[in-house]
Scaffold this motif. Structure first.
Motif, PDB file in Angstrom:
ATOM      1  N   GLU A 123      42.816  32.925  48.358  1.00  0.00           N
ATOM      2  CA  GLU A 123      41.379  32.711  48.219  1.00  0.00           C
ATOM      3  C   GLU A 123      41.152  31.451  47.410  1.00  0.00           C
ATOM      4  O   GLU A 123      41.867  31.187  46.443  1.00  0.00           O
ATOM      5  CB  GLU A 123      40.724  33.886  47.498  1.00  0.00           C
ATOM      6  CG  GLU A 123      40.800  35.185  48.247  1.00  0.00           C
ATOM      7  CD  GLU A 123      40.228  36.342  47.441  1.00  0.00           C
ATOM      8  OE1 GLU A 123      39.566  36.088  46.416  1.00  0.00           O
ATOM      9  OE2 GLU A 123      40.457  37.484  47.842  1.00  0.00           O
ATOM     10  N   LEU A 152      46.091  35.937  52.511  1.00  0.00           N
ATOM     11  CA  LEU A 152      45.594  36.543  51.277  1.00  0.00           C
ATOM     12  C   LEU A 152      45.043  35.524  50.278  1.00  0.00           C
ATOM     13  O   LEU A 152      44.341  35.907  49.343  1.00  0.00           O
ATOM     14  CB  LEU A 152      46.715  37.345  50.603  1.00  0.00           C
ATOM     15  CG  LEU A 152      47.213  38.564  51.375  1.00  0.00           C
ATOM     16  CD1 LEU A 152      48.417  39.175  50.663  1.00  0.00           C
ATOM     17  CD2 LEU A 152      46.098  39.583  51.544  1.00  0.00           C
ATOM     18  N   THR A 193      43.947  31.782  44.431  1.00  0.00           N
ATOM     19  CA  THR A 193      44.350  33.057  43.870  1.00  0.00           C
ATOM     20  C   THR A 193      44.716  34.003  45.008  1.00  0.00           C
ATOM     21  O   THR A 193      44.289  33.821  46.152  1.00  0.00           O
ATOM     22  CB  THR A 193      43.233  33.658  42.994  1.00  0.00           C
ATOM     23  OG1 THR A 193      43.747  34.782  42.297  1.00  0.00           O
ATOM     24  CG2 THR A 193      42.033  34.050  43.805  1.00  0.00           C
ATOM     25  N   ALA A 194      45.517  34.988  44.670  1.00  0.00           N
ATOM     26  CA  ALA A 194      45.938  36.036  45.600  1.00  0.00           C
ATOM     27  C   ALA A 194      46.700  37.061  44.769  1.00  0.00           C
ATOM     28  O   ALA A 194      46.766  36.956  43.539  1.00  0.00           O
ATOM     29  CB  ALA A 194      46.813  35.475  46.719  1.00  0.00           C
ATOM     30  N   SER A 195      47.324  37.998  45.426  1.00  0.00           N
ATOM     31  CA  SER A 195      48.170  38.945  44.707  1.00  0.00           C
ATOM     32  C   SER A 195      49.373  38.203  44.128  1.00  0.00           C
ATOM     33  O   SER A 195      49.729  37.112  44.581  1.00  0.00           O
ATOM     34  CB  SER A 195      48.646  40.043  45.657  1.00  0.00           C
ATOM     35  OG  SER A 195      49.510  39.503  46.636  1.00  0.00           O
ATOM     36  N   ALA A 196      49.990  38.794  43.132  1.00  0.00           N
ATOM     37  CA  ALA A 196      51.143  38.158  42.486  1.00  0.00           C
ATOM     38  C   ALA A 196      52.265  37.910  43.501  1.00  0.00           C
ATOM     39  O   ALA A 196      52.921  36.862  43.468  1.00  0.00           O
ATOM     40  CB  ALA A 196      51.647  39.022  41.333  1.00  0.00           C
ATOM     41  N   CYS A 197      52.453  38.826  44.413  1.00  0.00           N
ATOM     42  CA  CYS A 197      53.496  38.677  45.430  1.00  0.00           C
ATOM     43  C   CYS A 197      53.195  37.499  46.356  1.00  0.00           C
ATOM     44  O   CYS A 197      54.081  36.703  46.669  1.00  0.00           O
ATOM     45  CB  CYS A 197      53.617  39.971  46.225  1.00  0.00           C
ATOM     46  SG  CYS A 197      54.911  39.932  47.474  1.00  0.00           S
ATOM     47  N   ALA A 198      51.951  37.385  46.784  1.00  0.00           N
ATOM     48  CA  ALA A 198      51.570  36.289  47.674  1.00  0.00           C
ATOM     49  C   ALA A 198      51.728  34.939  46.981  1.00  0.00           C
ATOM     50  O   ALA A 198      52.207  33.974  47.586  1.00  0.00           O
ATOM     51  CB  ALA A 198      50.140  36.469  48.162  1.00  0.00           C
ATOM     52  N   ARG A 211      45.680  34.209  36.939  1.00  0.00           N
ATOM     53  CA  ARG A 211      45.886  34.718  38.300  1.00  0.00           C
ATOM     54  C   ARG A 211      45.813  33.621  39.345  1.00  0.00           C
ATOM     55  O   ARG A 211      45.701  33.900  40.524  1.00  0.00           O
ATOM     56  CB  ARG A 211      44.835  35.776  38.608  1.00  0.00           C
ATOM     57  CG  ARG A 211      44.942  36.979  37.726  1.00  0.00           C
ATOM     58  CD  ARG A 211      43.890  37.977  38.060  1.00  0.00           C
ATOM     59  NE  ARG A 211      43.981  39.109  37.169  1.00  0.00           N
ATOM     60  CZ  ARG A 211      42.999  39.958  36.955  1.00  0.00           C
ATOM     61  NH1 ARG A 211      41.851  39.788  37.579  1.00  0.00           N
ATOM     62  NH2 ARG A 211      43.142  40.965  36.144  1.00  0.00           N
ATOM     63  N   GLU A 267      53.831  34.252  44.649  1.00  0.00           N
ATOM     64  CA  GLU A 267      55.266  33.990  44.540  1.00  0.00           C
ATOM     65  C   GLU A 267      55.834  33.495  45.868  1.00  0.00           C
ATOM     66  O   GLU A 267      56.713  32.632  45.897  1.00  0.00           O
ATOM     67  CB  GLU A 267      55.999  35.250  44.079  1.00  0.00           C
ATOM     68  CG  GLU A 267      57.447  35.018  43.766  1.00  0.00           C
ATOM     69  CD  GLU A 267      57.697  33.932  42.729  1.00  0.00           C
ATOM     70  OE1 GLU A 267      58.683  33.178  42.895  1.00  0.00           O
ATOM     71  OE2 GLU A 267      56.923  33.814  41.769  1.00  0.00           O
ATOM     72  N   GLU A 308      51.397  35.848  55.891  1.00  0.00           N
ATOM     73  CA  GLU A 308      50.651  36.892  55.187  1.00  0.00           C
ATOM     74  C   GLU A 308      50.110  36.374  53.857  1.00  0.00           C
ATOM     75  O   GLU A 308      48.972  36.659  53.489  1.00  0.00           O
ATOM     76  CB  GLU A 308      51.546  38.120  54.954  1.00  0.00           C
ATOM     77  CG  GLU A 308      50.829  39.273  54.297  1.00  0.00           C
ATOM     78  CD  GLU A 308      49.652  39.804  55.115  1.00  0.00           C
ATOM     79  OE1 GLU A 308      48.734  40.380  54.500  1.00  0.00           O
ATOM     80  OE2 GLU A 308      49.633  39.654  56.348  1.00  0.00           O
ATOM     81  N   ALA A 309      50.906  35.585  53.143  1.00  0.00           N
ATOM     82  CA  ALA A 309      50.447  35.008  51.875  1.00  0.00           C
ATOM     83  C   ALA A 309      49.269  34.073  52.100  1.00  0.00           C
ATOM     84  O   ALA A 309      48.308  34.077  51.323  1.00  0.00           O
ATOM     85  CB  ALA A 309      51.602  34.260  51.191  1.00  0.00           C
TER      86      ALA A 309
END
Length: 132
Positions: free
Chosen positions: A89, A87, A102-107, A27, A109, A83-84
């Motif tokens: 960290e 998010l 790390t962040a959400s998969a979208c961020a 992740r 990307e 926004e990315a």
């Protein structure tokens, strides 16, 4: 049989710490930063056998991460990158110069895409060598 160690396969003999490490790394995004030497410093110091001075050991990974965020939060025209960045960290620092975030998969990307388009900015006095 593959050349992997038993702890990498995730079988019954896998230590708990090894699987946790793999989960974290799946992740994460690694951002390799290289320090930019000032031209005046390059002229003053004679050439040595290696490129990097030993000062990398004094770098703080979290401060580099903060500088990275600061540089990229100035891209007000790119809402998805902003926004990315919000998010992202800090996950860790591997010396010399590799930030783990790390962040959400979208961020993640969005960060990769910004790197591919040369939009991603490094902290002051650094260049981004690789994102992956």
């Amino acid at each position: 049989m593959s050349g992997r160690s038993p702890g990498v396969r995730g079988g019954p003999g896998t230590p708990a710490g090894g699987s946790r490490c793999l989960l974290i790394l799946q992740r994460c995004l690694a951002i390799q930063l290289q320090k930019v030497a000032l031209l005046s410093e390059q002229r003053k110091t004679p050439a040595r056998g290696h490129d990097e001075p030993e000062y990398w050991m004094y770098d703080s990974g979290y401060l580099l991460f903060q500088g990275f965020l600061e540089a990229n939060l100035k891209c007000f025209w790119n809402a998805s990158l902003l926004e990315a960045m919000r998010l992202l960290e800090f996950q860790g620092y591997v010396a010399p110069g590799v930030l783990l975030v790390t962040a959400s998969a979208c961020a993640l990307e969005v960060v990769r895409a910004a790197w591919a388009r040369n939009v991603l900015k490094p902290p002051n006095n650094y260049v981004i060598a690789v994102v992956g």
